[in-house]
Structures are given as structure tokens and as C-alpha cells.
Motif scaffolding. Structure first.
Motif, PDB file in Angstrom:
ATOM      1  N   ILE B   8       0.786  -1.104   0.032  1.00 13.74           N
ATOM      2  CA  ILE B   8      -0.099   0.078   0.007  1.00 13.74           C
ATOM      3  C   ILE B   8       0.800   1.117   0.066  1.00 13.74           C
ATOM      4  CG2 ILE B   8      -1.650   1.293   1.437  1.00 13.74           C
ATOM      5  CD1 ILE B   8      -2.730  -1.409   2.327  1.00 13.74           C
ATOM      6  N   ASP B   9       0.611   2.164  -0.818  1.00 14.55           N
ATOM      7  CA  ASP B   9       1.478   3.431  -0.977  1.00 14.55           C
ATOM      8  C   ASP B   9       0.329   4.512  -0.928  1.00 14.55           C
ATOM      9  OD1 ASP B   9       2.957   5.414  -2.087  1.00 14.55           O
ATOM     10  OD2 ASP B   9       3.178   4.488  -4.091  1.00 14.55           O
ATOM     11  N   LEU B  10       0.612   5.250   0.066  1.00 15.03           N
ATOM     12  CA  LEU B  10      -0.443   6.495   0.336  1.00 15.03           C
ATOM     13  C   LEU B  10       0.492   7.759  -0.049  1.00 15.03           C
ATOM     14  CD1 LEU B  10      -3.148   7.459   1.244  1.00 15.03           C
ATOM     15  CD2 LEU B  10      -2.205   7.490   3.445  1.00 15.03           C
ATOM     16  N   GLY B  11       0.133   8.210  -1.152  1.00 17.51           N
ATOM     17  CA  GLY B  11       0.767   9.444  -1.507  1.00 17.51           C
ATOM     18  C   GLY B  11      -0.104  10.724  -1.247  1.00 17.51           C
ATOM     19  N   SER B  12       0.526  11.800  -1.711  1.00 18.48           N
ATOM     20  CA  SER B  12      -0.113  13.114  -1.568  1.00 18.48           C
ATOM     21  C   SER B  12      -1.514  13.189  -2.271  1.00 18.48           C
ATOM     22  CB  SER B  12       0.589  14.420  -1.656  1.00 18.48           C
ATOM     23  OG  SER B  12       1.709  14.024  -1.087  1.00 18.48           O
ATOM     24  N   ASN B  13      -1.259  12.415  -3.648  1.00 17.44           N
ATOM     25  CA  ASN B  13      -2.468  12.550  -4.366  1.00 17.44           C
ATOM     26  C   ASN B  13      -3.309  11.401  -4.599  1.00 17.44           C
ATOM     27  OD1 ASN B  13      -3.991  13.916  -6.668  1.00 17.44           O
ATOM     28  ND2 ASN B  13      -3.164  12.394  -8.040  1.00 17.44           N
ATOM     29  N   SER B  14      -2.754  10.259  -4.216  1.00 18.58           N
ATOM     30  CA  SER B  14      -3.742   8.979  -4.525  1.00 18.58           C
ATOM     31  C   SER B  14      -3.105   7.938  -3.647  1.00 18.58           C
ATOM     32  CB  SER B  14      -3.461   8.399  -6.040  1.00 18.58           C
ATOM     33  OG  SER B  14      -2.092   8.341  -6.483  1.00 18.58           O
ATOM     34  N   ALA B  15      -4.005   7.024  -3.280  1.00 23.28           N
ATOM     35  CA  ALA B  15      -3.806   5.941  -2.555  1.00 23.28           C
ATOM     36  C   ALA B  15      -3.710   4.535  -3.413  1.00 23.28           C
ATOM     37  CB  ALA B  15      -4.628   5.537  -1.512  1.00 23.28           C
ATOM     38  N   ARG B  52      -9.120  17.498   8.310  1.00 23.95           N
ATOM     39  CA  ARG B  52      -9.927  16.607   8.912  1.00 23.95           C
ATOM     40  C   ARG B  52     -10.607  15.700   7.706  1.00 23.95           C
ATOM     41  NH1 ARG B  52     -10.141  14.779  13.654  1.00 23.95           N
ATOM     42  NH2 ARG B  52      -7.884  15.490  13.471  1.00 23.95           N
ATOM     43  N   ASP B  53     -11.030  16.547   6.835  1.00 26.59           N
ATOM     44  CA  ASP B  53     -11.647  15.921   5.689  1.00 26.59           C
ATOM     45  C   ASP B  53     -10.770  15.063   4.800  1.00 26.59           C
ATOM     46  OD1 ASP B  53     -14.068  17.280   5.923  1.00 26.59           O
ATOM     47  OD2 ASP B  53     -14.253  18.228   4.318  1.00 26.59           O
ATOM     48  N   ALA B  54      -9.578  15.429   4.810  1.00 30.96           N
ATOM     49  CA  ALA B  54      -8.692  14.674   3.819  1.00 30.96           C
ATOM     50  C   ALA B  54      -8.376  13.289   4.654  1.00 30.96           C
ATOM     51  CB  ALA B  54      -7.304  15.409   3.591  1.00 30.96           C
ATOM     52  N   MET B  55      -8.089  13.496   5.858  1.00 32.37           N
ATOM     53  CA  MET B  55      -7.885  12.371   6.842  1.00 32.37           C
ATOM     54  C   MET B  55      -8.963  11.214   6.703  1.00 32.37           C
ATOM     55  SD  MET B  55      -5.455  13.633   9.891  1.00 32.37           S
ATOM     56  CE  MET B  55      -6.718  14.674  10.688  1.00 32.37           C
ATOM     57  N   TRP B  56     -10.295  11.748   6.989  1.00 30.73           N
ATOM     58  CA  TRP B  56     -11.218  10.578   6.720  1.00 30.73           C
ATOM     59  C   TRP B  56     -11.558  10.130   5.291  1.00 30.73           C
ATOM     60  CZ3 TRP B  56     -12.692   8.174  10.712  1.00 30.73           C
ATOM     61  CH2 TRP B  56     -12.487   8.590  12.136  1.00 30.73           C
ATOM     62  N   ARG B  57     -11.098  10.905   4.179  1.00 33.54           N
ATOM     63  CA  ARG B  57     -11.101  10.158   3.093  1.00 33.54           C
ATOM     64  C   ARG B  57     -10.248   9.199   2.959  1.00 33.54           C
ATOM     65  NH1 ARG B  57     -11.068  15.614   0.855  1.00 33.54           N
ATOM     66  NH2 ARG B  57      -9.120  15.389   0.247  1.00 33.54           N
ATOM     67  N   ALA B  58      -8.987   9.386   3.314  1.00 34.51           N
ATOM     68  CA  ALA B  58      -7.851   8.192   3.304  1.00 34.51           C
ATOM     69  C   ALA B  58      -8.267   7.123   4.314  1.00 34.51           C
ATOM     70  CB  ALA B  58      -6.452   8.882   3.752  1.00 34.51           C
ATOM     71  N   VAL B  59      -8.665   7.457   5.546  1.00 34.04           N
ATOM     72  CA  VAL B  59      -9.231   6.034   6.277  1.00 34.04           C
ATOM     73  C   VAL B  59     -10.040   5.584   5.649  1.00 34.04           C
ATOM     74  CG1 VAL B  59     -10.222   5.648   8.285  1.00 34.04           C
ATOM     75  CG2 VAL B  59      -8.544   7.393   8.443  1.00 34.04           C
ATOM     76  N   GLY B  60     -11.117   5.848   4.965  1.00 29.76           N
ATOM     77  CA  GLY B  60     -12.135   5.443   4.070  1.00 29.76           C
ATOM     78  C   GLY B  60     -11.501   4.432   3.150  1.00 29.76           C
ATOM     79  N   ALA B  79       2.969  -1.415   4.136  1.00 34.15           N
ATOM     80  CA  ALA B  79       2.290  -0.030   3.776  1.00 34.15           C
ATOM     81  C   ALA B  79       3.071   1.132   4.231  1.00 34.15           C
ATOM     82  CB  ALA B  79       0.690   0.017   4.703  1.00 34.15           C
ATOM     83  N   VAL B  80       3.271   1.841   3.163  1.00 37.57           N
ATOM     84  CA  VAL B  80       4.016   3.251   3.423  1.00 37.57           C
ATOM     85  C   VAL B  80       3.084   4.426   3.114  1.00 37.57           C
ATOM     86  CG1 VAL B  80       6.187   2.214   2.935  1.00 37.57           C
ATOM     87  CG2 VAL B  80       5.106   3.261   1.245  1.00 37.57           C
ATOM     88  N   ALA B  81       3.633   5.765   3.772  1.00 35.21           N
ATOM     89  CA  ALA B  81       3.016   7.050   3.510  1.00 35.21           C
ATOM     90  C   ALA B  81       4.198   7.890   3.014  1.00 35.21           C
ATOM     91  CB  ALA B  81       2.223   7.428   4.820  1.00 35.21           C
ATOM     92  N   THR B  82       3.989   8.769   2.091  1.00 37.09           N
ATOM     93  CA  THR B  82       4.989   9.524   1.656  1.00 37.09           C
ATOM     94  C   THR B  82       5.001  10.980   1.858  1.00 37.09           C
ATOM     95  OG1 THR B  82       3.824   9.507  -0.657  1.00 37.09           O
ATOM     96  CG2 THR B  82       5.707   7.807  -0.203  1.00 37.09           C
ATOM     97  N   ALA B  83       5.136  12.074   1.183  1.00 40.37           N
ATOM     98  CA  ALA B  83       5.237  13.234   1.203  1.00 40.37           C
ATOM     99  C   ALA B  83       4.366  13.944   2.357  1.00 40.37           C
ATOM    100  CB  ALA B  83       5.423  14.017   0.242  1.00 40.37           C
ATOM    101  N   ALA B  84       3.109  13.551   1.949  1.00 42.08           N
ATOM    102  CA  ALA B  84       2.070  14.453   2.706  1.00 42.08           C
ATOM    103  C   ALA B  84       1.971  14.413   4.273  1.00 42.08           C
ATOM    104  CB  ALA B  84       0.607  14.053   2.165  1.00 42.08           C
TER     105      ALA B  84
END
Lengths: 504, 504
Positions: B8-15, B52-60, B79-84
Motif C-alpha cells: 500500500i502506497d499512500l501518496g499526496s494525491n492517490s492511494a 480532517r476531511d482529507a484524513m477521513w477520506r484516506a481512512v475510508g 504499507a508506506v505513506a510519503t510526502a503528505a
């Protein structure tokens, strides 16, 4: 665990080996196939004895087969010998010789058993209710009358392409009188079977002669797909082909388009038997099966583990499921997409105006829409189309198989590139393309509703009101991804069916 | 046993989620791939805080991913998260939130580690010695200088397509002054890296921006194959594309051929970063890789079980072997055919007049010539061609991959039907077709000598005398089947090379 089964079939003309693998999930497929021309019955027409040369040729080939079985770690060998050994006075001696030199437990089978295996191979791979089957070999021809998919009459004619050639057609070019004599000989034999007369059924053939007839007809028609199984053609075309062959010399036949050069000498006798069967039974058309004795033997073995009957109830569904298992598809996802698509088909039928047959095609396309992932995840819809087009799917005409391929390939929406594909265009007419687009639309909607593959949209309730098509989603989740994916096809829906799609 | 690894790769734009399966024989492939646009960094340019919105979008979205991992029975999640997340003041809070609601052990990685994963993904899937790599994401751009396939310099630029858009290019249509300001901003940042200047190397890009650039260029050129990985194009073409994009409005870009509509808003910032990198480094051309961070993460995991280095020595051979294992090919047979063909190539080189590169292509075709059996034994040469054409083979140009496909498809002799295939003809010129025929001839001879697949012809000693090409067979068996099968190509040999083939 994975099981490998070898089937060896030693006929009067050729020896064949196939190896089938049965995987732990029950899927099976052909992994090896070898054919060697042995001409075991050569020279035995007069004496009734297998010659020393012929026996040693066969032992040599069977040695190679045994070697191969060892190499690919076969778990079980089912080996049968047919007419040549059955009729030979020294058959038992030959069986001993084979066992001694190769270890292969060759079993001589009766004409009736041979016919039964052929019947099992055909009935489970071609969608027919009533037909006259023939399995034309080198030294015998098995015929079976099928009614409601059951074998009701069986007969083994004691001649085939090789021994009939030795008797009547061993000249370079057959004379008119020899041809007449041969035809009379055949007809006299068949006259003993009153049930054969005026059946008015399709004539379904297996064996090398039947396959070669199909190939020659395909060459003449420039048929766009190199597939013999379930190939169908009319009696006029066959009659023309037969007449032409009877006028050729051996040298001409060796180069005859579609005819294997190894079969050039015996093809006239072979086709003349078919011609006589067609005449007497007043056949409606000719169909060729690529599956016969060997596939029948395998299926009897395979099915005996699961059911008592040798008849698979729904061959299309069975072979579709086999493909899905073989390519390790995500079964729950495939089943769910098929279910959703089917519900839409049923409830929107008034605006779709498709047939019950189309509904079956949609089901197959839905079950197989993702199998292309095995080739490459990227662009996998295109690969699914290719796999469906070339898969061992049974119970579809060639045209239907192409249509299902297109639908599976369009599971994310219609792509122009398939339209340009020459093969598809040769099989599908305007109306077929329209059907394909409608089915693909339903599949794409169902796939969209299963975008996350989690089964979140449990069911749908499609309906029609005025010029709107409503699609109510039954779900206990927000399903925003699914909703969005399905909505992406609203424009296409409007264009294809003229109705506004409302997703609730 | 079979192992499933989710990345899993969670970037600033897409997951993104990919699932790789590693089979018990060591073969691996991609079985699932999902991308959701999350825009995690949205609104954080000024505050430095994930909203808050962005975080919940990502969690969803991550919940959906976790569900999927469970469904396909994933054994391991990386699973990794990058720049954001890396740059957010509330990054740690977000990581907790994710863990609490999804159970996914998300790890924030540094820019250097992100660059390393990207490097690993590229270096093992594209055949390059020296290059400048860039991984252009939503919130950062990792660049890596590669010499002799080693990573020698790494830098993480703290901006990418999303945050640069928020800063400079959020208007419908970018003004000339804003464009200039953005370019100056980028160039000032890159000026800190003296090693970047005038490298004169290929620029190899991964990430959504790079992929979309490739797709747009392919659309403009009507490129006949939908494959982005290892796609190459010149700087003139890129410059033209970039200029055109800077003059469009958002509405125009949403319909721009080849550009994903979700990326229409951020593509100008993205391409301008690439343009600046190309200018400063004086790039020779642009290449795009479809494999980056995710593939790199997988390969580090996969390779760590076998070797200490993350560099695969021969990526072409590695990916070829992976295909052979994946399709459960008969390895001893494939290896033996490859060996025999290679010996003929070497000894007959004076009359073949081919290159060392062609020898590699022959090896790949020989190893994969039978993989089409997995689709259908009948006509399997044609299926092998299709599989090779679409396989994840690394270290070949698109043209070379088509050529190998043709050779594999011709392993029983040349068939006209491939020549008619539109795609092959778009990639192969007269000279390529000639090469394909020569290589196919060697493959067909080797395949003939292995007709029984028993390795009976242990080796060959090819030589040339006058206008005769001699092929001495090293064997202790009679090998009549093999001899006959190879002899069937004598006419073709004479036609192709002008020499008489004598098999001894």
C-alpha cells in the motif's frame, strides 16, 4: 494434489498420447499431446495378422510415450488399443510384447466400448440433443445414435480408412469402377442397420478423417479461425469436396489445401464412408468434434469421482467454471458480477430486447471477465477477450464464442480496437455487435457496482418508469466508489438504450 | 507455499494497493491493483496540517484496502505513506487514526527511502546503465542519479504536482507570469544540486505524471500498443506537449487525449517539473517506467530471501524465467531447446549474420516458445506469441518484445498470419522480419530435435563446408522422430540462408 493422467490410444493408423492435469481445485487441462503415424494394421487385411514390422514400429513409439509419461511424472496411464489389435489373430502376443518392452498396460477394447468413449467425448463437448455420431478410425468405424443426449443405438463397422483403402483404393487415382465397388461394399454393410435410414439428424464426426474434412472445408471457405471442434458445414459443400477428392491423384492430394500429407492416401476411403453415412441417414449437416475417445476416457475417469453419470448436465457452465478455476479467478467476485448482471438482464428485458440465449452468453462473459489478469493485470480486459476467444469452452458456436470474448473485453466500457479486429468482424454482423454492446453495458454496470470487489452492493432492483431506467442498490454501506464507477456508464446507457439511468 | 503480499502506497494525491502472489516455485505476479484518488495533501500547503476531511477520506479508502487484503487472504502488508504525511505537523496523529480504524501498520518513509524504492523498481525492470531517475508524486519529487546501475546521488525535492499546483497553478488557465514564477521557483531549488547540471543522460520517470505524459505522447503519435513501461520519446516531442498544455484551460485539459481527467488540474505543475529537470540536466531523451515505489518495495522483499543485493544481475533472463515458471512450462525441454538453438546460432553465425543482441532474443523466444499451452494446447504457438507480446518481460524494447513474440509463434515454421497482424507490422520493418525468420528457423530446428521432449539429441555440432551447412547430432539413440521433424525445415533453411542443410 495435482494429478496427471496419461491417455494412450493405439489405433490402426496412428498412436496418440495426451496428458491431462487435474489441479487440486478440480480444474483440468491438456498439457501434452503427441501423435505418431504407426500404421499398425498395415498388411494385415489378407492375413489377419499384425506384421512384425508394424508391431515393432508400435513398440518403438510406445516406448517414447512411456518415457514421456515418466518425465512428466504421470500418476496414471489409461491405454487402449482398438480395431487393429482387436481383429488380429496375434493380438494377445502383441499386448505381451508391449508390456514387456514398455510397461504400458495396453487394454484391447471392444467396438462398443470404443463407441461409448467417443460418445462421452462428444456429448460433453458439443451441445447436441439428437444426432448420429461416427468415430472413423483406421480399422473400424463406430456409430452411435443419440436421442436426448443419451446413446440409444451403437454399432461398430469393421472397416475404416486404412483397411478400406487396402481393399479398394490403393491405386494412385481411384477408378470409377473401384469407387462404385467400394460404395456398394459400404452400403451393403450399413443396410443391416434399419435404424440408420432416413434419420434426418446432424452427423457428428470424430477422428483424423473427420478433422481433415473440416480443415479442407475451412481452407476452401477461407475460414478465419483455426478451430475444428464444433465446426459445422452443409452437405452440398461436403459433397463437392468428396467429388473433387475422388478425381485427384495421390500426388495432387499430398498438396491438397487443409489435408495432412500423411493422410493423402487414405482420405478417399475415409470420406466415402462419411458420404455413405450421410446419404443413408439423410443427414441434415455435418459437424466435427475435436474431442472423441481420448477425451471420453479422461472424462469418464474424471467424472467418476464426482457423479455416477458420464453426462455433464450443462457443458457450457461446466467448461466456464473449469476456465475460471484454471486461471485462478476470484470466484466470489465473478459470481457476484454475474448475479448482478443477470438481474439487470431480467428486469430490463423490455428495453433490452435480447434473447434467452444472450442471457447465457452474458453469464459466461461475466464469470470470465477477469481471467486476463493471468496474462497481465494492465490491460487485462483485452487479455480476457483473447483467452475467451481461444479457450476450451464447450457448448458455444464459434460465433457465440467471439461474441462472449468481445463482451468480456468490454467489461470496463466499449473500446473501438476490438471492432477493428479482423477475426471478430468476420464472425459478427451488425446485429451481433449491437447485442455485444448491450451485454457489455450490463456487465460494465455490474463490474462498476463491484468496483471494490467486496460485495458491498448486495443486490440490485432494476425497474423502468417512463423513459427512465431505475437501478436501486441494496446495500448497508455508503458504496461511494461503486456508485461512482457505475455512474460513469450513464452516458453509454442513454446512447445504447435511449433511457436515462438513475442509480438510487 | 503460495504467499500473498499487499503493498500500500499512500501518496499526496492517490492511494494505491497492489497484491502480488509468490507461488511455491518462486514465480510471482500481480493479481490485484487498485487506485483511488484521495488528495490527502489538499489544503495543507498553508497550514502544514492534514485536514480532517482529507484524513477521513484516506481512512475510508484504506478501510476498503484492508477489507480487500482480508478477502484475498494476504499474508503480509507493507504499507508506506510519503510526502503528505511526512511533512504534516499532525502526521503521527493520522498514523494512529489509520491504525485504529483499519489495522494497517502504515509507515512514514523518508524522501531518501522513497527514492530508493523507486530506484529498485526501475533498475530491475528497465535495462539502463546510466540515467537520471525521477519519481514525481503529489507532494515531493525524488531524484536519483544512476551510474553503472548503482544509485550514486539521491535527493528529495519537497514539492510535487499537487502542492506546486496549489502554489502557482490553481487558476483555470495558467498566466504567462505565473508559469514563469513557477519555473523560477523550481530552478532555484534545483540549483542547489550542482551534480544535476549537464548530465546528458536519459531521464527516466515514474509516477502518475510521468505515465500520463507517455500516454499523451502515444495518443499524439497514434502509438499502436497500449504499454507505458519502457516507452521512450524525444525531448522535442515532450517540449511541444508541454507548451500545448500550458496554453489550455482546465475544461480543455479534462478532454485532452491520453490525459486522465482526474489529473487535468495538476498536470501543468507536473510537466513543468519534468521540463525543468530535462533542461538543467540536458537530458538526451525521456523514458517512462510503469514500475516504481510499489514494485521496488515488493522486489526488496522478494529478493531479500534469495540474495543480499537489490539489483537483479540480468533482468531479461530473470523475467523470462519468471514467465516460464509462472506458466508452469516444461523447464528441461525449454532449456534444452534454448541450448541447441544457441549452439546453432554460434556456429552458423558466418551465414546468419546476426548480432549479439539477436542471440539474446533467440534465447528468450526459445525459453518461452511453449508457454501458450496454458491457453490451449491446440494452436499453442500462436498463443505463445500473444503471451510474449503482452508479458511482463523486462529489458526488452517494445520492438524487441514484438520480435521475440513472432519468433516464439513461429517455432514450428513461419506462418503468414503473423505477418498480417497490424501490431507486429507497425513495430517491425523489413530487416526485423528477416531477423525474425532467421531466429525462428533456428528455434524450429532445435524444437524439431527435441520433438519427443526427451533430450535424446544431447547436443549438436553445426559447421559449414562450401555451400552446405552440416548439423551433426550427438546422441546414443536412433532419434528417428527428431531427425524427421528437423528435416522438415530443410527447404526453409535453403530459402532463408541459401545453404543446403545436411543432418548427420
Amino acid at each position: 494434489m495435482t494429478e496427471r493422467v496419461a491417455i494412450i490410444d493405439l489405433g490402426s493408423n496412428s498412436a496418440r498420447l495426451i496428458v491431462m492435469t487435474i489441479y487440486h481445485n478440480g480444474a483440468y487441462n491438456l498439457v501434452y499431446n503427441q501423435k505418431e503415424t504407426v500404421r499398425l494394421s498395415e498388411g494385415m487385411t489378407e492375413t489377419g495378422i499384425l506384421t512384425r514390422d508394424a508391431m515393432w514400429r508400435a513398440v518403438g513409439t510406445l516406448k517414447v510415450f512411456a518415457h514421456m509419461c515418466e518425465l512428466v511424472k504421470v500418476d496414471k496411464i489409461l491405454a487402449v488399443a482398438t480395431a487393429a489389435v482387436r481383429n488380429a489373430k496375434n493380438g494377445a502376443e502383441f499386448i505381451d510384447l508391449v508390456h514387456q518392452h514398455t510397461g504400458i498396460p495396453l487394454k484391447v477394447i471392444s467396438g462398443e466400448n470404443e463407441a461409448r468413449f467417443g460418445y462421452t467425448g462428444i456429448i460433453n463437448t458439443i451441445d447436441i440433443e439428437d444426432a448420429l455420431l461416427f468415430d472413423l478410425g483406421g480399422g473400424s468405424t463406430e456409430i452411435t445414435l443419440v436421442k436426448n443426449r443419451q446413446s440409444v443405438k451403437v454399432f461398430s463397422i469393421p472397416f475404416g480408412a486404412v483397411n478400406l483403402t487396402e481393399k479398394f483404393a490403393s491405386q494412385d487415382k481411384i477408378s470409377e469402377s473401384q469407387l462404385t465397388a467400394m460404395r456398394e461394399y459400404i452400403v451393403n454393410h450399413l443396410a443391416k442397420l434399419p435404424w440408420l435410414k432416413r434419420l434426418g439428424l446432424p452427423l457428428v464426426g470424430v477422428g483424423g478423417t473427420a478433422r481433415n474434412i473440416a480443415k479442407m472445408d475451412q481452407k476452401r471457405k477461407n475460414y478465419p479461425f483455426p478451430k475444428v471442434h464444433n465446426y459445422r458445414f452443409g452437405l452440398m459443400a461436403f459433397e463437392e469436396l468428396w467429388r473433387e477428392l475422388t478425381k485427384t491423384s495421390l500426388t495432387q492430394r499430398r498438396k491438397y489445401p487443409g489435408l495432412s500429407s500423411e493422410r493423402a492416401d487414405i482420405i478417399i476411403a475415409g470420406t466415402t464412408i462419411v458420404k455413405s453415412l450421410a446419404d443413408i441417414s439423410q443427414a441434415t449437416n455435418i459437424m466435427v468434434s475435436g474431442c472423441g475417445v481420448r477425451e471420453g476416457m479422461f472424462l469418464e475417469y474424471y467424472l467418476s469421482k464426482q457423479q455416477s453419470s458420464v453426462i455433464i448436465p450443462d457443458i457450457l457452465l461446466h467448461s466456464t467454471r473449469n476456465m475460471l478455476l484454471f486461471y485462478k479467478g476470484n470466484e466470489p467476485h465473478a459470481d457476484h458480477v454475474a448475479k448482478l448482471a443477470d438481474t439487470m438482464f431480467e428486469k430490463w428485458q423490455p428495453i433490452l430486447r435480447l434473447t434467452g440465449r444472450d442471457r447465457h452468453l452474458l453469464r459466461v462473459a461475466a464469470l470470465l471477465h477477469d481471467i486476463g489478469i493471468t496474462i497481465n493485470y494492465y490491460d487485462h480486459a483485452r487479455h480476457s477477450a483473447y483467452l475467451v476467444e481461444n479457450a476450451r469452452l464447450f457448448g458455444l458456436t464459434h460465433r457465440e464464442q467471439m461474441l462472449v470474448a468481445v463482451v468480456a473485453g468490454w467489461h470496463n466500457g466499449p473500446a473501438a480496437k476490438y471492432v477493428r479486429n479482423k477475426i471478430y468482424n468476420e464472425f459478427l454482423d451488425q446485429h451481433n455487435w449491437q447485442t455485444a454492446r448491450k451485454l457489455a453495458l450490463l456487465l460494465a454496470l455490474a463490474e462498476g457496482l463491484e468496483a471494490t470487489q467486496l460485495g458491498l452492493v448486495q443486490d440490485v432492483e432494476p425497474s423502468i418508469t417512463g423513459n427512465q431506467a431505475l437501478l436501486k442498490l441494496i446495500t448497508s454501506d455508503p458504496v461511494s466508489i461503486e456508485r461512482q464507477a457505475a455512474s460513469a456508464h450513464r452516458k453509454w446507457f442513454k446512447k445504447e438504450l435511449g433511457f436515462e439511468l438513475i442509480i438510487e
